[in-house]
Design an enzyme around this catalytic site. Sequence first.
Site, mmCIF file in Angstrom:
data_model
loop_
_atom_site.group_PDB
_atom_site.id
_atom_site.type_symbol
_atom_site.label_atom_id
_atom_site.label_comp_id
_atom_site.label_asym_id
_atom_site.label_seq_id
_atom_site.Cartn_x
_atom_site.Cartn_y
_atom_site.Cartn_z
ATOM 1 N N CYS A 111 -39.740 -21.321 0.278
ATOM 2 C CA CYS A 111 -39.330 -22.267 -0.761
ATOM 3 C C CYS A 111 -38.275 -23.236 -0.230
ATOM 4 O O CYS A 111 -38.253 -24.408 -0.597
ATOM 5 C CB CYS A 111 -38.809 -21.510 -1.982
ATOM 6 S SG CYS A 111 -40.073 -20.424 -2.685
ATOM 7 N N THR A 112 -37.414 -22.749 0.649
ATOM 8 C CA THR A 112 -36.410 -23.614 1.273
ATOM 9 C C THR A 112 -37.097 -24.650 2.164
ATOM 10 O O THR A 112 -36.805 -25.841 2.083
ATOM 11 C CB THR A 112 -35.408 -22.763 2.085
ATOM 12 O OG1 THR A 112 -34.729 -21.883 1.176
ATOM 13 C CG2 THR A 112 -34.396 -23.633 2.814
#
Length: 158
Positions: free
Chosen positions: A48-49
Amino acid sequence: MTDRPSLLNKTVPDFSAAMTSGKTFNLADYRGKNLVLYFYPKDNTPGCTTEGMQFRDLHPQFQAANTEIFGISRDSLKSHENFKAKLGMPFELISDPDESLCTMFDVMKMKNMYGKQVRGVERSTFVIDAAGKVVKEWRGVKVPAHVDEVLAFIKTLA
């Protein structure tokens, strides 16, 4: 893999949701622009980062193509604010703790995590055109090269 009804060519019903910067997202406010809504499992996790940083880095090109980006997960607004600040995201994150948007876009599914079945968000991206219709959907997204693919598609809408 379950067969889900496609949202392609369907008009998205107007909705409101809390988002970062103390704002409220109202779909109707964005008529006339293309929207990228990307659903992701959890703030501050590796995939997600990476995905958030790729959308951040290409944000100017999306803006040049009359497109706004919004990240959506079940995390709290506080978590979103920290994640957004940490990554220097120039776009807002929408909090969906009650899963109403996850349900609307049908992105909740059973996943295996450490040998256990858990219900979670399937990484998915939707492009909504200026008239409010879903014109592209990606489900079960793998992060590498995905954001480039989304941008390439957006450029075909211009």
